[in-house]
Design an enzyme around this catalytic site. Sequence first.
Site, PDB file in Angstrom:
ATOM      1  N   TRP A 105      85.998  76.763  52.447  1.00 58.34           N
ATOM      2  CA  TRP A 105      84.575  75.984  51.591  1.00 58.34           C
ATOM      3  C   TRP A 105      85.025  77.211  50.113  1.00 58.34           C
ATOM      4  O   TRP A 105      84.270  77.306  48.971  1.00 58.34           O
ATOM      5  CB  TRP A 105      83.557  77.294  52.153  1.00 58.34           C
ATOM      6  CG  TRP A 105      83.314  76.196  53.576  1.00 58.34           C
ATOM      7  CD1 TRP A 105      83.688  76.572  54.776  1.00 58.34           C
ATOM      8  CD2 TRP A 105      82.739  74.948  53.349  1.00 58.34           C
ATOM      9  NE1 TRP A 105      82.827  75.705  55.755  1.00 58.34           N
ATOM     10  CE2 TRP A 105      82.136  74.867  54.718  1.00 58.34           C
ATOM     11  CE3 TRP A 105      82.708  74.365  52.366  1.00 58.34           C
ATOM     12  CZ2 TRP A 105      81.837  73.379  55.238  1.00 58.34           C
ATOM     13  CZ3 TRP A 105      82.010  73.030  52.298  1.00 58.34           C
ATOM     14  CH2 TRP A 105      81.594  73.027  54.309  1.00 58.34           C
ATOM     15  N   ASP A 174      80.089  83.847  48.961  1.00 54.43           N
ATOM     16  CA  ASP A 174      79.299  83.112  49.831  1.00 54.43           C
ATOM     17  C   ASP A 174      79.427  83.973  51.181  1.00 54.43           C
ATOM     18  O   ASP A 174      80.675  83.503  51.957  1.00 54.43           O
ATOM     19  CB  ASP A 174      80.211  81.231  50.226  1.00 54.43           C
ATOM     20  CG  ASP A 174      79.608  80.726  51.125  1.00 54.43           C
ATOM     21  OD1 ASP A 174      78.555  80.530  51.628  1.00 54.43           O
ATOM     22  OD2 ASP A 174      80.528  79.507  51.018  1.00 54.43           O
ATOM     23  N   LYS A 198      74.158  78.241  59.607  1.00 53.03           N
ATOM     24  CA  LYS A 198      75.445  78.804  60.980  1.00 53.03           C
ATOM     25  C   LYS A 198      75.010  79.713  61.292  1.00 53.03           C
ATOM     26  O   LYS A 198      75.245  80.183  62.376  1.00 53.03           O
ATOM     27  CB  LYS A 198      76.316  79.400  59.740  1.00 53.03           C
ATOM     28  CG  LYS A 198      76.714  78.217  58.458  1.00 53.03           C
ATOM     29  CD  LYS A 198      77.779  76.561  59.629  1.00 53.03           C
ATOM     30  CE  LYS A 198      77.648  75.944  58.970  1.00 53.03           C
ATOM     31  NZ  LYS A 198      78.437  75.956  57.586  1.00 53.03           N
TER      32      LYS A 198
HETATM   33  C1  LIG Z   1      78.641  75.799  55.876  1.00 55.31           C
HETATM   34  C2  LIG Z   1      79.448  76.685  54.495  1.00 55.31           C
HETATM   35  C3  LIG Z   1      79.857  76.044  53.736  1.00 55.31           C
HETATM   36  C4  LIG Z   1      78.434  74.165  53.210  1.00 55.31           C
HETATM   37  O1  LIG Z   1      76.986  74.205  53.793  1.00 55.31           O
HETATM   38  P1  LIG Z   1      75.725  73.044  53.524  1.00 55.31           P
HETATM   39  O2  LIG Z   1      74.926  73.429  53.627  1.00 55.31           O
HETATM   40  O3  LIG Z   1      76.942  71.707  54.477  1.00 55.31           O
HETATM   41  O4  LIG Z   1      76.721  72.492  52.319  1.00 55.31           O
HETATM   42  C5  LIG Z   1      80.043  76.585  52.462  1.00 55.31           C
HETATM   43  N1  LIG Z   1      80.497  77.761  52.571  1.00 55.31           N
HETATM   44  C6  LIG Z   1      80.509  78.284  53.851  1.00 55.31           C
HETATM   45  C7  LIG Z   1      80.876  79.678  54.317  1.00 55.31           C
HETATM   46  C8  LIG Z   1      80.273  77.171  55.163  1.00 55.31           C
HETATM   47  O5  LIG Z   1      79.954  77.762  56.340  1.00 55.31           O
END
Ligand SMILES: *Cc1c(COP(=O)(O)O)cnc(C)c1O
Length: 367
Positions: A105, A174, A198
């Site tokens: 990511w 993030d 998540k």
């Molecule tokens: C799932 C995830 C993303 C991407 O998310 P989307 O909503 O599918 O674009 C980005 N960063 C992390 C840490 C993730 O787990």
Amino acid sequence: MGSAQSALNFGAGPAKLPREVLEEVQRDFLSYQDSGMSFIEMSHRGKEYTKVNNDAQSIVRELLNVPANYKILFMQGGGTGAFAAVAMNLMGRTGTADYAVTGTWSSKAAKEAAKYGEVRLVYPQHKKSGSIQDQSTWTLNPNASYVYYCDNETVDGVEFPYIPETNGIPLVSDMSSSIMTKKLDISKFGCIVAGAQKNIGPAGVVVVIIREDLLGNSMKCCPSVFDFTYIAKENSVHNTPATFSVYVMERVLQWIKKNGGLEVMENQAREKCGLLYKTMAESKKFYTCPIDENVRSRMNVPFRIGGGDEKLEELFLQEAEKLRMHQLKGHRSVGGIRASLYNAVTLDDVKLLVKFMIEFQATHGPK
Ligand SMILES: *Cc1c(COP(=O)(O)O)cnc(C)c1O
């Protein structure tokens, strides 16, 4: 516990949500608070959504102890949209930003940001997956607009055991797969972004926590729906928000509060992942975790079986399915098995998984 009604869901996202919350949402679905209308049929400018929007901001602020000089925004575009939004909102000041690439990511985030300015890696592209280079090896650019890292790499299974020190440069994180799973000192961050799906809600909403003094610097090219300054000014109803997602997220956050808040989530997370890592350590290398011990994720636990025997792993997944243990397949880019242990996954769920792992080894492992 593994009842006929509910499966064991170890998915990485969209992922398990508390059953209690799903039942509440179901109960209210056709007639929200006796209005005779569903929440999804209500105006985002009406009093019901206004309250949910404000309540959701308040509970984020309360759970994470967010200081008054930070705004809380709800946006769309997913985590991936946030990769671009971060750059378009924050990189304009100096035109350059520092990125710590520790897995899938953060690598995607760095690529996206490079469309909008100069991206520098704080250490050469990491060669060994499953590790995070010690901060003493990082080189920071004093002219960077911000330093970016991914707190928990959902695909790779590495999690930062510390918050990076940046000598006053705004820190951006993030936290899509680790938000609301541990206490945090928000004052150490310039900006946090987190897709809800998540750990804290359905897909469709991204939580952004941003220090106020960083607003007002967005690039000309930044679409208004991605512009933190606009969204803050409009209290996250610049245009139609993902009303249902925000509503369910607010309910999940109340559930976290009711169950003891982040301290309890943090302790449970340690206990749950601890059980899995211990099972692997005691398996005489039948189960192996490719991640350095000091950076093993509490949320996403990847492992291999029989040294990466794909047939055996396929059999493991099939037998797990029969026991209603779902979404255990590793990410397509890394293979193997991955168990995700977000807040709604219970200790009992993990104990059942461990029991299955031990039985599977007894049947299929070397004699
Ligand atoms: C799932 C995830 C993303 C991407 O998310 P989307 O909503 O599918 O674009 C980005 N960063 C992390 C840490 C993730 O787990």
